[in-house]
Design an enzyme around this catalytic site. Structure first.
Site, PDB file in Angstrom:
ATOM      1  N   ARG A 177      50.142 -29.856  22.615  1.00  7.95           N
ATOM      2  CA  ARG A 177      48.716 -30.170  22.787  1.00  7.95           C
ATOM      3  C   ARG A 177      47.881 -28.978  23.258  1.00  7.95           C
ATOM      4  NH1 ARG A 177      50.243 -33.904  20.405  1.00  7.95           N
ATOM      5  NH2 ARG A 177      49.850 -36.112  20.773  1.00  7.95           N
ATOM      6  N   CYS A 226      44.888 -40.352  24.349  1.00  6.78           N
ATOM      7  CA  CYS A 226      45.706 -40.276  25.563  1.00  6.78           C
ATOM      8  C   CYS A 226      45.026 -39.353  26.567  1.00  6.78           C
ATOM      9  CB  CYS A 226      47.098 -39.745  25.225  1.00  6.78           C
ATOM     10  SG  CYS A 226      48.120 -41.019  24.474  1.00  6.78           S
ATOM     11  N   GLU A 296      45.255 -34.232  29.218  1.00  6.67           N
ATOM     12  CA  GLU A 296      45.192 -33.769  27.831  1.00  6.67           C
ATOM     13  C   GLU A 296      43.717 -33.683  27.431  1.00  6.67           C
ATOM     14  OE1 GLU A 296      47.491 -35.896  24.758  1.00  6.67           O
ATOM     15  OE2 GLU A 296      45.687 -35.731  23.530  1.00  6.67           O
TER      16      GLU A 296
HETATM   17  N1  EPU Z   1      54.665 -47.296  27.222  1.00  6.72           N
HETATM   18  C1  EPU Z   1      54.599 -48.158  28.276  1.00  6.72           C
HETATM   19  N2  EPU Z   1      53.363 -48.577  28.697  1.00  6.72           N
HETATM   20  C2  EPU Z   1      52.221 -48.166  28.151  1.00  6.72           C
HETATM   21  C3  EPU Z   1      52.278 -47.249  27.072  1.00  6.72           C
HETATM   22  C4  EPU Z   1      53.519 -46.818  26.618  1.00  6.72           C
HETATM   23  O1  EPU Z   1      55.619 -48.571  28.824  1.00  6.72           O
HETATM   24  O2  EPU Z   1      51.158 -48.592  28.608  1.00  6.72           O
HETATM   25  C5  EPU Z   1      55.973 -46.861  26.708  1.00  6.72           C
HETATM   26  C6  EPU Z   1      56.206 -47.403  25.297  1.00  6.72           C
HETATM   27  O3  EPU Z   1      56.731 -48.683  25.331  1.00  6.72           O
HETATM   28  C7  EPU Z   1      57.190 -46.390  24.727  1.00  6.72           C
HETATM   29  C8  EPU Z   1      56.809 -45.092  25.410  1.00  6.72           C
HETATM   30  O4  EPU Z   1      56.026 -45.462  26.553  1.00  6.72           O
HETATM   31  O5  EPU Z   1      58.494 -46.714  25.095  1.00  6.72           O
HETATM   32  C9  EPU Z   1      56.011 -44.169  24.476  1.00  6.72           C
HETATM   33  O6  EPU Z   1      54.817 -44.824  24.079  1.00  6.72           O
HETATM   34  P1  EPU Z   1      54.094 -44.560  22.665  1.00  6.72           P
HETATM   35  O7  EPU Z   1      55.071 -44.667  21.554  1.00  6.72           O
HETATM   36  O8  EPU Z   1      52.884 -45.391  22.660  1.00  6.72           O
HETATM   37  O9  EPU Z   1      53.727 -43.053  22.674  1.00  6.72           O
HETATM   38  P2  EPU Z   1      53.134 -42.133  23.796  1.00  6.72           P
HETATM   39  O10 EPU Z   1      54.187 -41.170  24.198  1.00  6.72           O
HETATM   40  O11 EPU Z   1      52.479 -42.901  24.860  1.00  6.72           O
HETATM   41  C10 EPU Z   1      52.330 -40.278  22.107  1.00  6.72           C
HETATM   42  C11 EPU Z   1      51.094 -39.413  22.016  1.00  6.72           C
HETATM   43  C12 EPU Z   1      49.986 -40.152  21.299  1.00  6.72           C
HETATM   44  C13 EPU Z   1      50.461 -40.578  19.933  1.00  6.72           C
HETATM   45  C14 EPU Z   1      51.699 -41.487  20.134  1.00  6.72           C
HETATM   46  C15 EPU Z   1      52.264 -41.999  18.819  1.00  6.72           C
HETATM   47  C16 EPU Z   1      50.849 -37.955  23.971  1.00  6.72           C
HETATM   48  C17 EPU Z   1      50.236 -37.790  25.324  1.00  6.72           C
HETATM   49  N3  EPU Z   1      50.620 -39.098  23.352  1.00  6.72           N
HETATM   50  O12 EPU Z   1      51.994 -41.365  22.972  1.00  6.72           O
HETATM   51  O13 EPU Z   1      48.907 -39.231  21.140  1.00  6.72           O
HETATM   52  O14 EPU Z   1      49.453 -41.289  19.243  1.00  6.72           O
HETATM   53  O15 EPU Z   1      52.719 -40.734  20.827  1.00  6.72           O
HETATM   54  O16 EPU Z   1      52.785 -40.950  18.072  1.00  6.72           O
HETATM   55  O17 EPU Z   1      51.523 -37.044  23.497  1.00  6.72           O
HETATM   56  C18 EPU Z   1      46.834 -38.444  22.013  1.00  6.72           C
HETATM   57  O18 EPU Z   1      47.405 -37.358  22.119  1.00  6.72           O
HETATM   58  O19 EPU Z   1      45.643 -38.608  22.309  1.00  6.72           O
HETATM   59  C19 EPU Z   1      47.624 -39.571  21.551  1.00  6.72           C
HETATM   60  C20 EPU Z   1      47.132 -40.797  21.498  1.00  6.72           C
END
Ligand code: EPU
Length: 310
Positions: A177, A226, A296
């Protein structure tokens, strides 16, 4: 900016005291002292000259989808590249690959549509990523399926003196990022490389990823995606949920009850409300897990010194 020598460059759209909330996906933010909307590189050069002569700072905004703008606004010039910087061209690189050149103001959403139509496999990951492609390249936007740094071949930039230069992929210092770029460089064009695949297959992938996003994340409007970066091998959303902050409100801002790493604007939230929630999430996650969350979303404008961790 005053004095006869410092009149705005002729022909460039310049708005004084323009509220920036409407130029961001968060829908939050005070005014830009001077908002400039150049429509070609020549106009952009004139705007940069003007800023230099007037000794005013320059802030560049892309699609406005990864920023939180101060309630007290942004001093100096804010430059947005949209109309005129939204051209695109593509040429085959042999039978299996394609090189795409997109103006910084070209929207990521439109690029995804083209990826589906033409079978640009390596750009499918942009499904649901908001904003402009210039902004996406600068913040290394991405998802689980890919990041901009995987596909960027080069960037054309203008420096503060208005000189144009191409930076090759090998010169770009990309991390998660983040792209480390001299602060005076403005990205005007992005070169992307993709493998070619069956358009139907790519469209299906895009459809699947969009659907997953719709289920797991609140809509793009009223947020900046995010808020925090994921710490190594963990998820900021999981951590913020674990400290019980899902659904927590401050004024009209709320830690999303869909995905805890999104802060959403329920109506007329102020940047200060968002920052109270962000600070709270950081503190609680630090106390409970000993993990320091890094933002971020980029905070722009006056009052940044109040939050030393930004
Ligand atoms: N989770 C929770 N609670 C929540 C949210 C997530 O327990 O409120 C858990 C989910 O169940 C899962 C894990 O956390 O086991 C990961 O969650 P998710 O797959 O939603 O992905 P993320 O790591 O939260 C990242 C990117 C997103 C991108 C998604 C999908 C970052 C900071 N975030 O989110 O990017 O859309 O993967 O590929 O790297 C952004 O950068 O603005 C963004 C939205």
């Amino acid at each position: 900016v005053s004095g006869p020598a410092l009149k705005p460059p002729a022909g460039v759209t310049v708005l004084f005291d323009e509220p920036l909330a409407g130029w961001t996906s968060f829908g939050i933010g005070g005014p830009a002292e001077i908002l400039c909307l150049p429509t070609d590189e020549d106009q952009l050069r004139q705007v940069l000259d003007w800023a230099r002569q007037a000794g005013r700072p320059v802030t560049v905004l892309g699609g406005g989808s990864n920023v939180l703008i101060s309630d007290r606004g942004v001093p100096g010039l804010v430059i947005i590249l949209r109309q005129g910087f939204d051209r695109i061209s593509h040429q085959p690189l042999g039978p299996e690959e394609v090189l795409i050149r997109a103006g910084a103001g070209f929207s990521s959403g439109r690029l995804v549509s083209l990826a589906g139509e033409h079978g640009w496999l390596d750009l499918a990951f942009l499904a649901g990523v908001p904003g402009s492609i210039g902004g996406a390249a600068v913040v290394n936007a991405g998802a689980a399926e890919g990041w901009m740094s995987d596909v960027v071949q080069g960037l054309r930039v203008l420096n503060g003196q208005g000189r144009s230069r191409r930076l090759d992929r090998a010169e770009l210092d990309y991390t998660y990022r983040c792209l480390r770029l001299d602060p005076d460089k403005i990205v005007v064009e992005v070169e992307l490389k993709s493998r070619l695949a069956e358009p139907g297959t790519v469209s299906q992938m895009i459809g699947r990823w969009l659907k997953r996003r719709r289920v797991r994340q609140p809509g793009g409007a009223g947020s900046a995606g995010c808020f925090f970066k994921n710490p190594p091998r963990d998820s900021a959303g999981r951590l913020i949920e674990a400290v019980g902050l899902k659904g927590r409100r401050c004024g009209a801002a709320m830690i999303s009850d869909v995905h805890a790493n999104f802060i959403v604007n329920l109506g007329r939230a102020r940047a200060a409300d968002v920052m109270v929630l962000a600070e709270r999430a950081r503190t609680e996650v630090w106390i409970r897990f000993g993990i320091e969350l890094e933002p971020e979303v980029r905070f722009l404008g006056r009052g940044r010194e109040k939050w030393p961790w930004l």
